[in-house]
Design a protein around this motif. Structure first.
Motif, PDB file in Angstrom:
ATOM      1  N   VAL A 288       0.854  -1.181   0.000  1.00  0.00           N
ATOM      2  CA  VAL A 288       0.000   0.000   0.000  1.00  0.00           C
ATOM      3  C   VAL A 288       0.892   1.234   0.000  1.00  0.00           C
ATOM      4  N   GLU A 289       0.720   2.082  -0.995  1.00  0.00           N
ATOM      5  CA  GLU A 289       1.531   3.296  -1.132  1.00  0.00           C
ATOM      6  C   GLU A 289       0.617   4.433  -1.573  1.00  0.00           C
ATOM      7  N   ARG A 290       0.626   5.531  -0.812  1.00  0.00           N
ATOM      8  CA  ARG A 290      -0.307   6.623  -1.101  1.00  0.00           C
ATOM      9  C   ARG A 290       0.167   7.545  -2.215  1.00  0.00           C
ATOM     10  N   VAL A 291       1.476   7.543  -2.521  1.00  0.00           N
ATOM     11  CA  VAL A 291       2.019   8.450  -3.547  1.00  0.00           C
ATOM     12  C   VAL A 291       2.033   7.724  -4.892  1.00  0.00           C
ATOM     13  N   PRO A 292       1.267   8.180  -5.890  1.00  0.00           N
ATOM     14  CA  PRO A 292       1.165   7.467  -7.164  1.00  0.00           C
ATOM     15  C   PRO A 292       2.509   7.234  -7.855  1.00  0.00           C
ATOM     16  N   VAL A 293       3.406   8.213  -7.817  1.00  0.00           N
ATOM     17  CA  VAL A 293       4.703   8.047  -8.477  1.00  0.00           C
ATOM     18  C   VAL A 293       5.480   6.892  -7.846  1.00  0.00           C
ATOM     19  N   ARG A 294       5.410   6.790  -6.537  1.00  0.00           N
ATOM     20  CA  ARG A 294       6.101   5.692  -5.861  1.00  0.00           C
ATOM     21  C   ARG A 294       5.423   4.364  -6.153  1.00  0.00           C
ATOM     22  N   ALA A 295       4.098   4.360  -6.230  1.00  0.00           N
ATOM     23  CA  ALA A 295       3.382   3.123  -6.554  1.00  0.00           C
ATOM     24  C   ALA A 295       3.810   2.600  -7.922  1.00  0.00           C
ATOM     25  N   GLU A 296       3.975   3.509  -8.884  1.00  0.00           N
ATOM     26  CA  GLU A 296       4.432   3.102 -10.221  1.00  0.00           C
ATOM     27  C   GLU A 296       5.859   2.561 -10.162  1.00  0.00           C
TER      28      GLU A 296
END
Length: 419
Positions: A288-296
């Motif tokens: 679970v990661e709230r920052v989209p750039v990090r999720a990508e």
């Protein structure tokens, strides 16, 4: 010893068949196909049967797995024979049928393509790792790449060998030797395309093939071991990365076991979830990661390191946790001060589940100290120092110490813990 089956035989029989078709089938397999009122299989497999197999022929729809219950229900009360390539219980339809029918299934296996390949190559099966790319991304092969290992790759189609060669080159295993074995066990059997991945230039051949790989790592390629604690350089990151030594200690505390599911809260670069999944092919993880750039970025790291099945949820915890399947273990690497997060993770754990949380801040450390008081477990401080140049000499540079709380959920409170 398993007791003999009593009563009538199961209505569904799975028959393994090889590239040698009807001629290669033993008597019991032939009898099951001749007696069947319904014959289900792939078009290629059904075409291998003679006209004497008079049952109604049905080709599997796509996608296959969701169609199994309905197809069997539609022909309930009739004798059904399902065709499978080789051994139905080795990456075959046997698994889906067993999950649906349980013990009410008869399986008549045939030598798998992996067994045929090992026999042709003179490779002892116990020393070989089989990786299937049938219906699965090529990236999953990366987790099996270790210098000196022998791999047998089950191809999805004729394009798979070239995709394997491209992945080997990209992951630093270009010197690996490759061979393609086609139509194993059949009259058209042949071995083609013998070359290194670096030199691979062979056109697509038969779609029914296995790729044999003798892994050789390029001298300048980053070495990735088989245990947690991969080099930090293996990850794309923006500084939000659980560093190598802390990561190894964290995975040790999480203690992954085959088939278990991890929640990785505050994924950052995804390193904990990635290395959890690399410990065994059946290990699963949701990060679970709230920052989209990090999720990508996590998706890219998972793909490169051979665990493309890692599920990445973009959102804030604890709000998104209700949507996730129950975990066997939880790691909290970020967001500890979010209201209710620690308690929500604790409540989600089953008895026997583990929770590990890391922090470098005093505010989060206070939360972990309180959780330790209430639930027990182990509270430790991990400190790592690295040797660095100091003028013309060498000294130690201390990294920020990490406070770690690790606990296993039990039925009864631990002595001294306020539960």
């Amino acid at each position: 010893m398993t007791p003999a089956r009593s009563g009538p035989p199961p209505a569904v029989t799975v028959v393994g068949i090889g590239a040698d078709g009807w001629e290669g089938l033993p008597g019991p397999s032939r009898a099951a196909l001749l007696e069947a009122e319904v014959l289900i299989g792939g078009a290629r497999q059904l075409d291998l049967l003679p006209p004497e197999c008079a049952g109604e022929r049905i080709t599997w729809p796509s996608p296959l797995r969701p169609a199994v219950p309905g197809l069997l229900a539609a022909h309930a009360g009739r004798r059904i024979a399902v065709l499978a390539s080789g051994d139905p219980m080795f990456y075959g339809i046997g698994r889906a049928l067993t999950e649906h029918l349980g013990g009410e299934l008869r399986v008549l296996p045939h030598p798998s393509s992996v067994s045929h390949a090992a026999a042709r190559l003179g490779w002892p099966l116990e020393d070989v790792e089989a990786v299937t790319l049938v219906g699965r991304p090529t990236a999953r092969l990366a987790a099996a790449l270790h210098d000196g290992r022998r791999l047998l790759v089950l191809s999805a189609d004729a394009t798979t060998p070239a995709e394997v060669a491209a992945l080997l080159r990209d992951r630093g295993f270009g010197p690996s030797r490759m061979r393609v074995l086609e139509q194993l066990g059949g009259a058209k059997e042949r071995t083609t395309g013998e070359a290194t991945a670096d030199d691979w230039a062979h056109p697509p051949g038969d779609p029914l093939n296995i790729v044999a790989v003798e892994c050789r790592r390029a001298p300048d390629a980053l070495r990735l071991g088989a245990v947690p604690g991969l080099p930090d350089e293996a990850y794309e990151h923006d500084g939000q990365l659980t560093k190598r030594h802390i990561r190894a200690a964290t995975l040790g505390a999480l203690a992954p076991a085959p088939g278990e599911l991890l929640w990785d809260i505050g994924g950052g670069s995804g390193s904990i979830a990635v290395e959890w999944m690399r410990t065994h092919p059946s290990c699963r993880a949701v990060t679970v990661e709230r920052v989209p750039v990090r999720a990508e970025r996590i998706v890219r790291n998972a793909d490169r390191l051979g665990v493309p099945g890692l599920r990445v949820v973009t959102g804030a915890a604890p709000a998104v946790l209700a949507e996730l399947p129950p975990p066997d273990a939880v790691f909290i690497g970020g967001g500890l001060t979010a209201p209710g997060l620690l308690d929500a993770c604790w409540e989600a754990l089953p008895v026997g589940g583990r929770l590990v949380a890391n922090t470098v801040t005093l505010e989060s450390e206070a939360l972990l100290a309180d959780a330790y008081r209430r639930h027990g477990g182990e509270l430790v401080r991990l400190a790592v120092a690295h040797a660095v140049p100091v003028g013309g000499f060498t000294g130690w540079r201390q990294a920020m110490p990490v406070t770690q709380w690790a606990v296993q959920k039990t039925v009864n409170p631990l002595p001294g813990a306020d539960r």
